[in-house]
Design a protein around this motif. Sequence first.
Motif, PDB file in Angstrom:
ATOM      1  N   SER A 272       0.819  -1.211   0.000  1.00  0.00           N
ATOM      2  CA  SER A 272       0.000   0.000   0.000  1.00  0.00           C
ATOM      3  C   SER A 272       0.854   1.263   0.000  1.00  0.00           C
ATOM      4  O   SER A 272       0.392   2.328  -0.419  1.00  0.00           O
ATOM      5  CB  SER A 272      -0.934   0.006   1.220  1.00  0.00           C
ATOM      6  OG  SER A 272      -0.210   0.172   2.431  1.00  0.00           O
ATOM      7  N   GLY A 273       2.094   1.148   0.500  1.00  0.00           N
ATOM      8  CA  GLY A 273       3.013   2.282   0.408  1.00  0.00           C
ATOM      9  C   GLY A 273       3.677   2.370  -0.944  1.00  0.00           C
ATOM     10  O   GLY A 273       3.798   3.463  -1.523  1.00  0.00           O
ATOM     11  N   VAL A 274       4.074   1.230  -1.474  1.00  0.00           N
ATOM     12  CA  VAL A 274       4.765   1.205  -2.765  1.00  0.00           C
ATOM     13  C   VAL A 274       3.893   1.779  -3.876  1.00  0.00           C
ATOM     14  O   VAL A 274       4.381   2.511  -4.753  1.00  0.00           O
ATOM     15  CB  VAL A 274       5.198  -0.236  -3.109  1.00  0.00           C
ATOM     16  CG1 VAL A 274       5.717  -0.311  -4.544  1.00  0.00           C
ATOM     17  CG2 VAL A 274       6.276  -0.719  -2.145  1.00  0.00           C
ATOM     18  N   VAL A 275       2.595   1.468  -3.862  1.00  0.00           N
ATOM     19  CA  VAL A 275       1.726   1.893  -4.962  1.00  0.00           C
ATOM     20  C   VAL A 275       1.533   3.406  -4.984  1.00  0.00           C
ATOM     21  O   VAL A 275       1.006   3.945  -5.969  1.00  0.00           O
ATOM     22  CB  VAL A 275       0.353   1.188  -4.908  1.00  0.00           C
ATOM     23  CG1 VAL A 275       0.504  -0.300  -5.180  1.00  0.00           C
ATOM     24  CG2 VAL A 275      -0.335   1.422  -3.573  1.00  0.00           C
ATOM     25  N   LEU A 276       1.958   4.101  -3.927  1.00  0.00           N
ATOM     26  CA  LEU A 276       1.938   5.563  -3.961  1.00  0.00           C
ATOM     27  C   LEU A 276       2.891   6.101  -5.024  1.00  0.00           C
ATOM     28  O   LEU A 276       2.729   7.229  -5.511  1.00  0.00           O
ATOM     29  CB  LEU A 276       2.314   6.121  -2.586  1.00  0.00           C
ATOM     30  CG  LEU A 276       2.211   7.637  -2.379  1.00  0.00           C
ATOM     31  CD1 LEU A 276       0.798   8.133  -2.624  1.00  0.00           C
ATOM     32  CD2 LEU A 276       2.667   8.001  -0.969  1.00  0.00           C
ATOM     33  N   LEU A 277       3.872   5.267  -5.416  1.00  0.00           N
ATOM     34  CA  LEU A 277       4.791   5.668  -6.474  1.00  0.00           C
ATOM     35  C   LEU A 277       4.069   5.924  -7.795  1.00  0.00           C
ATOM     36  O   LEU A 277       4.487   6.769  -8.585  1.00  0.00           O
ATOM     37  CB  LEU A 277       5.856   4.588  -6.693  1.00  0.00           C
ATOM     38  CG  LEU A 277       7.070   4.579  -5.774  1.00  0.00           C
ATOM     39  CD1 LEU A 277       7.919   3.353  -6.050  1.00  0.00           C
ATOM     40  CD2 LEU A 277       7.888   5.855  -5.962  1.00  0.00           C
TER      41      LEU A 277
ATOM     42  N   PHE B  77      -3.526   2.371  -6.843  1.00  0.00           N
ATOM     43  CA  PHE B  77      -3.373   2.934  -5.507  1.00  0.00           C
ATOM     44  C   PHE B  77      -4.588   2.599  -4.644  1.00  0.00           C
ATOM     45  O   PHE B  77      -4.462   2.207  -3.476  1.00  0.00           O
ATOM     46  CB  PHE B  77      -3.191   4.450  -5.615  1.00  0.00           C
ATOM     47  CG  PHE B  77      -3.032   5.147  -4.293  1.00  0.00           C
ATOM     48  CD1 PHE B  77      -1.981   4.845  -3.440  1.00  0.00           C
ATOM     49  CD2 PHE B  77      -3.940   6.133  -3.913  1.00  0.00           C
ATOM     50  CE1 PHE B  77      -1.837   5.508  -2.226  1.00  0.00           C
ATOM     51  CE2 PHE B  77      -3.801   6.790  -2.709  1.00  0.00           C
ATOM     52  CZ  PHE B  77      -2.751   6.475  -1.858  1.00  0.00           C
ATOM     53  N   GLY B  78      -5.778   2.726  -5.209  1.00  0.00           N
ATOM     54  CA  GLY B  78      -6.993   2.370  -4.481  1.00  0.00           C
ATOM     55  C   GLY B  78      -7.055   0.903  -4.110  1.00  0.00           C
ATOM     56  O   GLY B  78      -7.496   0.549  -3.014  1.00  0.00           O
ATOM     57  N   LEU B  79      -6.598   0.043  -5.016  1.00  0.00           N
ATOM     58  CA  LEU B  79      -6.562  -1.390  -4.715  1.00  0.00           C
ATOM     59  C   LEU B  79      -5.704  -1.665  -3.482  1.00  0.00           C
ATOM     60  O   LEU B  79      -6.083  -2.456  -2.601  1.00  0.00           O
ATOM     61  CB  LEU B  79      -6.024  -2.169  -5.913  1.00  0.00           C
ATOM     62  CG  LEU B  79      -6.916  -2.223  -7.157  1.00  0.00           C
ATOM     63  CD1 LEU B  79      -6.166  -2.864  -8.328  1.00  0.00           C
ATOM     64  CD2 LEU B  79      -8.196  -3.009  -6.870  1.00  0.00           C
ATOM     65  N   GLY B  80      -4.559  -1.018  -3.401  1.00  0.00           N
ATOM     66  CA  GLY B  80      -3.689  -1.204  -2.249  1.00  0.00           C
ATOM     67  C   GLY B  80      -4.318  -0.700  -0.970  1.00  0.00           C
ATOM     68  O   GLY B  80      -4.262  -1.362   0.079  1.00  0.00           O
ATOM     69  N   LEU B  81      -4.957   0.456  -1.032  1.00  0.00           N
ATOM     70  CA  LEU B  81      -5.586   1.019   0.161  1.00  0.00           C
ATOM     71  C   LEU B  81      -6.710   0.134   0.678  1.00  0.00           C
ATOM     72  O   LEU B  81      -6.849  -0.083   1.889  1.00  0.00           O
ATOM     73  CB  LEU B  81      -6.135   2.417  -0.150  1.00  0.00           C
ATOM     74  CG  LEU B  81      -5.113   3.527  -0.398  1.00  0.00           C
ATOM     75  CD1 LEU B  81      -5.841   4.820  -0.735  1.00  0.00           C
ATOM     76  CD2 LEU B  81      -4.215   3.727   0.808  1.00  0.00           C
TER      77      LEU B  81
ATOM     78  N   THR C  94       9.945   4.807   1.724  1.00  0.00           N
ATOM     79  CA  THR C  94      10.239   4.645   3.146  1.00  0.00           C
ATOM     80  C   THR C  94       9.155   3.884   3.891  1.00  0.00           C
ATOM     81  O   THR C  94       9.450   2.991   4.704  1.00  0.00           O
ATOM     82  CB  THR C  94      10.424   6.029   3.805  1.00  0.00           C
ATOM     83  OG1 THR C  94      11.447   6.745   3.113  1.00  0.00           O
ATOM     84  CG2 THR C  94      10.800   5.881   5.271  1.00  0.00           C
ATOM     85  N   VAL C  95       7.896   4.209   3.633  1.00  0.00           N
ATOM     86  CA  VAL C  95       6.796   3.625   4.397  1.00  0.00           C
ATOM     87  C   VAL C  95       6.755   2.101   4.321  1.00  0.00           C
ATOM     88  O   VAL C  95       6.532   1.433   5.339  1.00  0.00           O
ATOM     89  CB  VAL C  95       5.453   4.245   3.960  1.00  0.00           C
ATOM     90  CG1 VAL C  95       4.283   3.461   4.538  1.00  0.00           C
ATOM     91  CG2 VAL C  95       5.382   5.695   4.410  1.00  0.00           C
ATOM     92  N   PRO C  96       6.950   1.475   3.148  1.00  0.00           N
ATOM     93  CA  PRO C  96       6.940   0.006   3.119  1.00  0.00           C
ATOM     94  C   PRO C  96       7.948  -0.619   4.079  1.00  0.00           C
ATOM     95  O   PRO C  96       7.676  -1.672   4.666  1.00  0.00           O
ATOM     96  CB  PRO C  96       7.294  -0.309   1.658  1.00  0.00           C
ATOM     97  CG  PRO C  96       6.815   0.874   0.897  1.00  0.00           C
ATOM     98  CD  PRO C  96       7.071   2.048   1.794  1.00  0.00           C
TER      99      PRO C  96
END
Length: 391
Positions: free
Chosen positions: A79-84, A102-106, A167-169
Amino acid sequence: MNKRARIGVFGFFFLNGFVMGMWAAGLPGLNERLDLGPAKLGVALLLVSFGALVSMLVAGPLVDRWTSRRVCWIVGPASGVVLLGPALAPNYAMLCVMAVVFGLGLGCVEVAMNVHSVEVEHAYGRPIISAFHGTWSLGGASAGALTALGLRLGADGQVLLVVAAVTVPLLFLPAARLLLPGRPAASEQGSGGGGMGAMKWGLVALLGVVAFAGHLSEGAAIDWAALHARWVLDADPAAAPLAYTVFAVAMTSIRLLGDPIRARLGAVRTIQLAGGFATVGYLLVLLVPNIVGAWIGWALAGVGLATVVPVVFSAVGAAGGSVGRALSVVTAFGYSGLLVGPAVLGFVADRASLPVALIIPAVMAAVVGLAGTPAIRAITTAAPEKVPVSS
């Protein structure tokens, strides 16, 4: 082990809120970089919501099959990676694709971490879920503050999003290591669907209605509180945003402190008071023609709506059966309220007026208590040994 798992869930909620906060805080920069405008940006936001709704319904069965811990291990960092994707999208067409991803990850992490929060609460045997949601709000606020600080110091908004996505992942991993081990819910509870038999899914659907009503009322405050203060009450431009601020502060405070309240009052009484406070709050907003009255109203609405999600999610876990599937349905109901609410209110406000539009979330606030009371009472009666608090 339970304390370690609780810390891990706190980490997941904070980081998920942080990702959402980075996305929200980065929207102005994204809009300028790709020259989107309101219409294109609105489509991108809608696609994020669409992806989240789809993945919420998929994540539930995955959690029941593989355990919430295992799914959290995968979808938390993802969910952090897909912010890329949105951060690096070179044009509007690619942004639309990346918005869905991004929505799928969230949506996946939303279901997985909430199921695990229910499992940890049941391991504790007392209410602890509310503080998790308060931590989510703190994560979003931290992201907004860090983005504002970074921009003030001259950092590029796109770079800030990329740094967060990288960083978040890594931060999700130590949090995931602390989660409870466990077998899939279906294996633990059998294939019969849990102790509530044929009634279970009817009650889950009713809890979904409560979640929809609560989220719609919450979304109305988020999107329209400041605008109501400015347009209807003619508040000073500097004072109008405080209408949303008092709502957010009240909601976050009660979520951080709300578990002892629910332990003392019980789930049924808590949901009754939630609907009551939120309804009274909206009535004050609609009937008192000054900004101070509106501030008090929005604060009361925040106090009431703060406990809706913790009570409902805890009740879903108490209902037994396939918790992942049930919670994914309830979560999707709630998310639909956040998605549909702003659009419906905007349409009504355009055709009639904003005060008329705000009657809708006022009615939905009443629905929280009216529909939530019988549903949660039925669950606490049918499965009292599974409910962290009594009625």
